[in-house]
Design an enzyme around this catalytic site. Sequence first.
Site, short mmCIF file in Angstrom:
data_model
loop_
_atom_site.label_atom_id
_atom_site.label_comp_id
_atom_site.label_asym_id
_atom_site.label_seq_id
_atom_site.Cartn_x
_atom_site.Cartn_y
_atom_site.Cartn_z
N CYS A 85 0.90 -1.23 -0.06
CA CYS A 85 -0.06 0.02 0.00
C CYS A 85 0.87 1.14 -0.11
CB CYS A 85 -0.91 -0.22 1.26
SG CYS A 85 -1.77 1.63 1.54
N CYS A 200 -0.89 4.02 -6.55
CA CYS A 200 -1.72 3.40 -5.65
C CYS A 200 -1.76 1.95 -6.04
CB CYS A 200 -3.13 4.20 -5.36
SG CYS A 200 -4.21 2.97 -4.52
#
Length: 284
Positions: A85, A200
């Site tokens: 992440c 992302c």
Amino acid sequence: MAEIFEAIGETDKRNHPIAVFDSGVGGISVLRELVRVMPQERFYFYGDSANAPYGTKSRYEVLTLTKDHVENFIDRGAKGICIACNTATSAAVRQLRLEYPEIPIVGIEPALKPAVSFMDHPKVLVMATPMTIAEEKFQDLLKKYGEEATVYPLACPGLMEFVEEGKAGTREVQDFLNDLLLDYAPGGKYGPVDAVVTGCTHYPFVADQIEIALGGGTKVFDGANGTAREMRRRLFAADLLLPEKRQTGPLSDEQILGRVTFENSSSDRERMIGLCRKLLLGER
């Protein structure tokens, strides 16, 4: 979570799984590369969809959540941890490595270096969460490579939620991206751009739609492969890699799923785990 950790015991830590963590299902894009780079390993994927999105939270909130998960993985015997992440990496990975130097911890960062170097002074669009763009880690990358390209950071609140909802590939997502990227497409204020960095881990699942919104021909970069190779390097240095087995071809879907245990914090756990399996196998 207990099954994959407790079934292997404590006799040889090389047999323990690699824990892979994300704020939701986006980290599956990194897990795919981890399985490809280390097909002999076992993996535990944890998605914290109940607390998603991380990208609009404060740094303290993200650090606290990430640290809690990492401590849990360590307590249960994970031999390595991949923070799949970008937002959690920005907020927590540096501190976690200092606190737990005995275990390989790898994060992910926007693939800005390859994006700025694939041609002479390209125009590069970096799509990321608001927090990733604001964090010092990304700003340091921008200072390091920004002179080699014209870089446009673009916060994309709302985009990861489409992937979490299983809507990648839909007309709704295409319309959203067409509006979001209008200024960077041919004829737009900053367009056309030469490259896109998906900052992302959810965004690679809509990479084809990003290309369409930008008029086609734009090269897309993500950091998944570099993260997987770094995880392998750290495990090798710590003598924690399982011996590689001779593989005559790519793993079957059954073999891939047999190497991964999924868990998710969502109240709709079964749906989220089903979505993880589909994304891992490349289904929509």
